[in-house]
Scaffold this motif. Sequence first.
Motif, short mmCIF file in Angstrom:
data_model
loop_
_atom_site.label_atom_id
_atom_site.label_comp_id
_atom_site.label_asym_id
_atom_site.label_seq_id
_atom_site.Cartn_x
_atom_site.Cartn_y
_atom_site.Cartn_z
N LEU A 68 0.84 -1.19 0.00
CA LEU A 68 0.00 0.00 0.00
C LEU A 68 0.88 1.24 0.00
N SER A 69 0.29 2.34 -0.43
CA SER A 69 0.99 3.62 -0.44
C SER A 69 0.75 4.32 0.89
N VAL A 70 1.84 4.78 1.51
CA VAL A 70 1.75 5.46 2.80
C VAL A 70 2.67 6.67 2.78
N PRO A 71 2.46 7.61 3.71
CA PRO A 71 3.41 8.72 3.81
C PRO A 71 4.75 8.23 4.36
N GLY A 72 5.83 8.51 3.63
CA GLY A 72 7.15 8.14 4.11
C GLY A 72 7.57 9.03 5.26
N PRO A 73 8.80 8.85 5.75
CA PRO A 73 9.24 9.60 6.93
C PRO A 73 9.32 11.11 6.72
N ASP A 74 9.34 11.55 5.45
CA ASP A 74 9.31 12.99 5.18
C ASP A 74 8.00 13.43 4.55
N GLY A 75 7.00 12.55 4.56
CA GLY A 75 5.69 12.88 4.04
C GLY A 75 5.47 12.51 2.59
N ARG A 76 6.52 12.28 1.83
CA ARG A 76 6.37 11.87 0.44
C ARG A 76 5.84 10.43 0.39
N PRO A 77 4.96 10.11 -0.58
CA PRO A 77 4.40 8.76 -0.64
C PRO A 77 5.47 7.71 -0.92
N VAL A 78 5.36 6.59 -0.25
CA VAL A 78 6.21 5.43 -0.51
C VAL A 78 5.31 4.20 -0.56
N THR A 79 5.77 3.17 -1.23
CA THR A 79 5.04 1.91 -1.27
C THR A 79 5.64 0.97 -0.23
N ALA A 80 4.83 0.58 0.73
CA ALA A 80 5.30 -0.28 1.82
C ALA A 80 4.61 -1.64 1.74
N SER A 81 5.34 -2.67 2.17
CA SER A 81 4.81 -4.03 2.18
C SER A 81 4.57 -4.49 3.62
N TRP A 82 3.64 -5.43 3.75
CA TRP A 82 3.47 -6.14 5.02
C TRP A 82 3.00 -7.56 4.69
N LEU A 83 3.14 -8.46 5.65
CA LEU A 83 2.78 -9.86 5.43
C LEU A 83 1.59 -10.25 6.29
N LEU A 84 0.76 -11.12 5.73
CA LEU A 84 -0.27 -11.78 6.52
C LEU A 84 0.05 -13.26 6.52
N LEU A 85 0.33 -13.79 7.72
CA LEU A 85 0.70 -15.19 7.88
C LEU A 85 -0.53 -16.00 8.25
N PRO A 86 -0.49 -17.31 8.05
CA PRO A 86 -1.59 -18.15 8.51
C PRO A 86 -1.87 -17.91 9.99
N ALA A 88 -3.87 -15.43 10.85
CA ALA A 88 -4.17 -13.99 10.92
C ALA A 88 -3.12 -13.23 11.72
N VAL A 89 -1.85 -13.61 11.50
CA VAL A 89 -0.72 -12.90 12.11
C VAL A 89 -0.12 -11.98 11.06
N ALA A 90 -0.07 -10.69 11.35
CA ALA A 90 0.52 -9.72 10.44
C ALA A 90 1.95 -9.41 10.85
N VAL A 91 2.82 -9.23 9.87
CA VAL A 91 4.20 -8.80 10.13
C VAL A 91 4.41 -7.49 9.38
N VAL A 92 4.78 -6.47 10.13
CA VAL A 92 4.97 -5.12 9.60
C VAL A 92 6.41 -4.71 9.85
#
Length: 376
Positions: A68-86, A88-92
């Motif tokens: 998903l697109s999120v504000p980076g550390p300086d506010g500019r958009p960045v594309t960040a990833s996260w995982l959903l494991l079996p 329903a455990v998310a890893v960020v």
Amino acid sequence: MQSPLSVVVAPDSFKGTIAAAPAAAALAQGWREVRPDDVVRLLPLADGGEGTLDAFESAVPGAVRHELSVPGPDGRPVTASWLLLPGAVAVVELAAASGLGLLTHPQPYDAHTRGLGRVVAAALDAGARRVLVALGGSASTDGGAGMLTELGARLLDSLGEPVADGSHGLAAASRLDLSGLRALPVDGVVGLTDVRSPLLGPRGSAAVFGPQKGAGPDDVLALEAALASFASLVDVDPATPGAGAAGGTGFGLLLWGAVLESGAEAVAETVDARSFVETADVVVTGEGRYDAQTAEGKVVSWVCSEAARAGVRTALVAGSVAEATGSFDVVVELGELAGGAAESSARPEPWLREAGRELARRETALREGDASAPVD
């Protein structure tokens, strides 16, 4: 003829130059060129910093990566990833949304963790029952305030107005409104830390990590004062080990009700690293810089202690070495091997291959009883 050895190559990433997986592959390739009959297994690891998502994704069948697109550390958009494991455990991974590597230049006062909060919120919206937050590689010293803001908290000044993002905002805040803060998921939130630093003091977030984020001596004092002011607004112990992780984001997670655990141990348990180490004759580990922070919970520290417990020979490969390395049987410093740190940083893969060859040559000399072999 020598018997084949079981060799495990288990490095962390070499921060800013090469990720753990290609580093492991390069080291293994060099070793095999000298000792082709050995059984060499690759085990790239992480400790809550960059590469943690990759380590979980490669180790857990059924892991699904989301972006998903999120504000980076300086506010500019960045594309960040996260995982959903079996289960329903998310890893960020903080570094993917709010990491120092996402900045064009350091911004010690203004960088923030809003992007991380946005990713955590997305994981909650997707139904995560448990969230693992990999802390490491942060760009900011905002105490996790940006993350908390994205999760519904409000950091207000004396007039009741929202403060600015980053450390400047912490310094101006006089009240923290948590009435809108999202509830923890059913099975809780765990911050995976690569350090045990407290929030404040000479071992704290600003003093130890501020200079890495562009802070000079006066800036460090200002960042420290802002964190202390923020800590005074809440009933959370800033001396908790790990509270200073990721610019104080560990503290922000504690404020939300999360717990902090060793990232290296969590990743190692997931990939069953202990069994790899226990069945090896030699373990090769490594990181970009071996220094006093390594012992605070980094991958190299975990590998070294587990190998010692199992009675396995251990080799260290590091971009640079700034601390005594007596715990290791063999040490190779890439900067020294390459004739300079600039060369080894610019071209890490060929020098990691050469380091693998060098380690294999030393191992052969040791096995053949060559007393003149240069073993550290």
